[in-house]
Design an enzyme around this catalytic site. Structure first.
Site, mmCIF file in Angstrom:
data_model
loop_
_atom_site.group_PDB
_atom_site.id
_atom_site.type_symbol
_atom_site.label_atom_id
_atom_site.label_comp_id
_atom_site.label_asym_id
_atom_site.label_seq_id
_atom_site.Cartn_x
_atom_site.Cartn_y
_atom_site.Cartn_z
ATOM 1 N N GLY A 237 20.632 -28.093 -3.019
ATOM 2 C CA GLY A 237 21.547 -28.910 -3.072
ATOM 3 C C GLY A 237 22.868 -28.482 -2.545
ATOM 4 O O GLY A 237 23.931 -29.003 -2.648
ATOM 5 N N GLU A 280 15.127 -24.768 -3.803
ATOM 6 C CA GLU A 280 14.536 -25.452 -2.648
ATOM 7 C C GLU A 280 15.686 -25.987 -1.748
ATOM 8 O O GLU A 280 16.075 -27.013 -1.985
ATOM 9 C CB GLU A 280 14.094 -26.727 -3.321
ATOM 10 C CG GLU A 280 12.836 -26.521 -4.561
ATOM 11 C CD GLU A 280 12.336 -27.735 -4.939
ATOM 12 O OE1 GLU A 280 12.918 -28.891 -5.052
ATOM 13 O OE2 GLU A 280 11.192 -27.850 -5.542
ATOM 14 N N PRO A 281 16.394 -24.753 -1.319
ATOM 15 C CA PRO A 281 17.579 -25.264 -0.385
ATOM 16 C C PRO A 281 16.983 -25.841 0.949
ATOM 17 O O PRO A 281 15.975 -25.287 1.551
ATOM 18 C CB PRO A 281 18.078 -23.895 0.027
ATOM 19 C CG PRO A 281 17.213 -22.753 -0.242
ATOM 20 C CD PRO A 281 16.195 -23.269 -1.262
ATOM 21 N N GLY A 282 17.750 -26.843 1.473
ATOM 22 C CA GLY A 282 17.523 -27.335 2.784
ATOM 23 C C GLY A 282 18.656 -27.310 3.798
ATOM 24 O O GLY A 282 18.735 -26.454 4.530
ATOM 25 N N ARG A 283 19.809 -28.306 3.269
ATOM 26 C CA ARG A 283 20.760 -28.339 4.242
ATOM 27 C C ARG A 283 21.490 -27.283 4.534
ATOM 28 O O ARG A 283 21.995 -26.776 5.322
ATOM 29 C CB ARG A 283 21.834 -29.312 3.473
ATOM 30 C CG ARG A 283 23.078 -29.652 4.043
ATOM 31 C CD ARG A 283 24.129 -30.263 3.198
ATOM 32 N NE ARG A 283 23.506 -31.390 2.501
ATOM 33 C CZ ARG A 283 23.323 -32.622 2.916
ATOM 34 N NH1 ARG A 283 24.124 -33.052 4.039
ATOM 35 N NH2 ARG A 283 22.643 -33.618 2.347
ATOM 36 N N TYR A 323 25.865 -42.523 5.349
ATOM 37 C CA TYR A 323 26.831 -42.130 4.423
ATOM 38 C C TYR A 323 28.089 -41.810 4.837
ATOM 39 O O TYR A 323 29.007 -41.283 3.774
ATOM 40 C CB TYR A 323 26.341 -40.730 3.849
ATOM 41 C CG TYR A 323 24.766 -40.213 3.682
ATOM 42 C CD1 TYR A 323 24.150 -40.992 2.836
ATOM 43 C CD2 TYR A 323 24.107 -39.115 4.227
ATOM 44 C CE1 TYR A 323 22.697 -40.603 2.613
ATOM 45 C CE2 TYR A 323 22.932 -38.966 4.050
ATOM 46 C CZ TYR A 323 22.262 -39.725 3.455
ATOM 47 O OH TYR A 323 20.780 -39.357 3.092
ATOM 48 N N CYS A 348 22.775 -51.243 18.504
ATOM 49 C CA CYS A 348 23.243 -52.589 18.455
ATOM 50 C C CYS A 348 23.444 -52.848 16.760
ATOM 51 O O CYS A 348 23.009 -53.431 16.107
ATOM 52 C CB CYS A 348 22.321 -53.538 18.590
ATOM 53 S SG CYS A 348 21.910 -53.489 20.614
ATOM 54 N N GLU A 349 24.517 -51.766 16.280
ATOM 55 C CA GLU A 349 24.898 -52.125 14.910
ATOM 56 C C GLU A 349 26.448 -51.682 14.751
ATOM 57 O O GLU A 349 26.612 -50.513 15.409
ATOM 58 C CB GLU A 349 24.067 -50.772 14.087
ATOM 59 C CG GLU A 349 22.647 -51.160 13.942
ATOM 60 C CD GLU A 349 22.239 -52.109 12.974
ATOM 61 O OE1 GLU A 349 22.987 -52.482 12.063
ATOM 62 O OE2 GLU A 349 21.057 -52.743 12.941
ATOM 63 N N TYR A 377 18.823 -32.947 8.068
ATOM 64 C CA TYR A 377 18.817 -34.545 7.942
ATOM 65 C C TYR A 377 19.338 -35.265 9.372
ATOM 66 O O TYR A 377 20.088 -36.382 9.452
ATOM 67 C CB TYR A 377 19.582 -34.910 6.854
ATOM 68 C CG TYR A 377 19.224 -34.223 5.361
ATOM 69 C CD1 TYR A 377 18.008 -34.634 4.919
ATOM 70 C CD2 TYR A 377 19.847 -33.246 5.061
ATOM 71 C CE1 TYR A 377 17.441 -33.833 4.012
ATOM 72 C CE2 TYR A 377 19.479 -32.816 3.830
ATOM 73 C CZ TYR A 377 18.430 -32.890 3.271
ATOM 74 O OH TYR A 377 17.771 -32.152 2.153
HETATM 75 C C1 LIG Z 1 13.510 -32.310 -4.551
HETATM 76 C C2 LIG Z 1 14.348 -31.826 -3.619
HETATM 77 N N1 LIG Z 1 14.416 -30.718 -3.485
HETATM 78 C C3 LIG Z 1 15.413 -29.963 -2.527
HETATM 79 C C4 LIG Z 1 16.152 -30.904 -1.711
HETATM 80 C C5 LIG Z 1 16.894 -30.220 -0.726
HETATM 81 O O1 LIG Z 1 18.002 -30.521 -0.923
HETATM 82 P P1 LIG Z 1 19.391 -29.909 0.145
HETATM 83 O O2 LIG Z 1 19.024 -30.121 1.496
HETATM 84 O O3 LIG Z 1 20.730 -30.362 -0.284
HETATM 85 O O4 LIG Z 1 19.420 -28.296 -0.242
HETATM 86 C C6 LIG Z 1 16.091 -32.153 -1.917
HETATM 87 C C7 LIG Z 1 16.905 -33.040 -1.064
HETATM 88 O O5 LIG Z 1 16.965 -34.234 -1.376
HETATM 89 C C8 LIG Z 1 14.982 -32.802 -2.854
HETATM 90 O O6 LIG Z 1 14.974 -34.126 -3.070
#
Ligand SMILES: Cc1ncc(COP(=O)(O)O)c(C=O)c1O
Length: 422
Positions: A237, A280-283, A323, A348-349, A377
């Site tokens: 997050g 669980e970092p992604g972004r 978003y 076409c949107e 994303y």
């Molecule tokens: C369960 C879970 N973990 C981790 C993430 C990754 O979040 P972020 O990309 O904001 O770090 C998400 C994203 O929606 C998620 O649903």
């Protein structure tokens, strides 16, 4: 310091001019910097030395990036059989993989069990029965955590706020103890942890602190009751500063939270529990490491607005349409600002607008622009809308670069389709 910077008028990714990549590979094209991913990962590893940092594959499950993060020491947070397959192909062992998601198919649950994942994070009590039945059939004991919804507002876009009471994710914290009692009633399930994820693009510490206090209280109660918990998974997050390149979207330009600030706030609150922390970092790991290159097709001059029409848009990067997300748009050849334009995609949107009211140089047909911070994303949410092939992907390290995924083709889009014999 960013992997993307102008040098002698050319926008570079590390040691490679983006214009060169556009010429060699063609646009649209995703370009990722491996060094930037490493720069974003290291602070997590340093700030949380005893934790398992599971990269959230949903942000970008391109094999090259997942394998790189595995090499850096990250585990995997997957939400589908496809993502689990990528983690396995990237070499991530099951015991460094967590399986999330609010709708896992039977086949996905079986794949997770056969892959010996560290934890299957159940989203609902109703899911426990399904996991238990599959574990029993396979003669296994499933390691399960329950995703708890703490009812905390993460102060982010409503589409990516998942820990609020109204969201469809997790078990309300008030019902969590009952859910663990149900979990314990299935002999083929083992309660191994607590999971939570409150949302994405979070730029304030408060919601994390509030959440972790609630989770720590719950963990203490469950441990006292004898549940053999080992894991406390606080999800991902952390937001990034999408506005840092130019005239910023005020909502996105807050100074982003750092892993160090998060660790300083969270670790003292959970230390006494004796649980292994998971993140669980992604972004925050991959968004700033990627750009989407597009080509200007032409300029369309209207009475009030001039529009720059690109060869790519919501089909490759849907965040602005979905978003109203802000992504800086930079020319790959620097030039003085000459016009204020809307930058639109070819689909076409009416929502296929990559950026409104952007100050840009005098662009012309054939010029290449970079849509910044598209590493998360971006490709992961790309589609074939309007039957457009998905772009290629390139990774860069220093002065070297590799095509890590070929662009799809028009003919490829017909693959697997058949005409009915009517
Ligand atoms: C369960 C879970 N973990 C981790 C993430 C990754 O979040 P972020 O990309 O904001 O770090 C998400 C994203 O929606 C998620 O649903």
């Amino acid at each position: 310091m960013s992997a993307f910077a102008y040098r002698d008028g050319d926008l570079y990714c590390e040691g490679v001019p983006l214009a060169h990549l556009a010429m060699e590979v063609g646009e649209p094209l995703y370009v990722y910097s491996l060094d930037e991913v490493e720069r974003r990962y290291r602070p997590y590893a340093d700030a949380f030395p005893d934790a398992l940092v599971c990269y959230a594959y949903k942000a970008n499950s391109s094999l090259a990036l997942c394998a790189w993060l595995h090499r850096l020491g990250a585990g995997a947070d997957v939400v589908s059989g496809g993502e689990l397959r990528v983690a396995q192909a990237a070499g991530v062992p099951g015991h460094r993989t967590v399986f999330n998601g609010n709708g896992k198919s039977d086949a996905e649950i079986a794949l997770a069990l056969e892959g010996d994942v560290l934890s299957i994070n159940a989203d609902a009590v109703e899911e426990l029965e399904r996991i238990a039945a599959i574990a029993e059939r396979l003669g296994r004991r499933a390691p399960v955590s329950i995703r708890v919804n703490p009812g905390v507002d993460p102060h982010t876009h409503r589409h990516i706020a998942t820990g609020v009471t109204s969201s469809q994710f997790g078990v309300a914290i008030a019902e969590a103890e009952d859910a663990y009692a149900q979990l314990a009633s299935f002999p083929s399930l083992a309660a191994v942890g607590i999971h939570c994820h409150i949302g994405s693009q979070i730029t304030q510490l408060g919601p994390f602190v509030e959440t972790v206090d609630l989770l720590a209280d719950l963990a203490r109660r469950l441990l006292r009751q004898g549940y053999p918990l080992r894991l406390l998974d606080v999800g991902g997050g952390l937001g990034i500063d999408y506005g840092r390149w130019q005239g910023a979207d005020p909502d996105a330009s807050h100074s982003p939270l750092t892993p160090t600030a998060l660790a300083d706030a969270l670790l003292p609150r959970v230390r006494d529990l004796g649980l292994r922390l998971l993140l669980e970092p992604g972004r925050s790991l991959v968004a700033p490491a990627g750009v989407l290159l597009g080509q200007v097709l032409h300029l369309k001059r209207g009475a009030d607005t001039t529009r720059v029409v690109l060869d790519t848009g919501m089909n490759a990067l849907i965040r602005p349409s979905l978003y109203e997300a802000y992504h800086a748009i930079l020319p790959v050849r620097a030039a003085p600002t000459a016009m204020t334009v809307d930058v639109v995609g070819p689909n076409c949107e009416s929502s296929d607008v990559v950026g409104r009211g952007r100050a840009l140089p005098a662009l012309a047909s054939g010029d290449v622009i970079a849509i910044m911070d598209s590493g998360a994303y971006g490709y992961a949410l790309a589609s074939n809308y309007n039957s457009r092939p998905r772009p290629a992907e390139v990774v860069v390290r220093g002065e070297r670069w590799w095509i890590t995924r070929e662009a799809e083709t028009w003919d490829g889009l017909l693959h697997g389709q058949r005409l009915p014999s009517v």
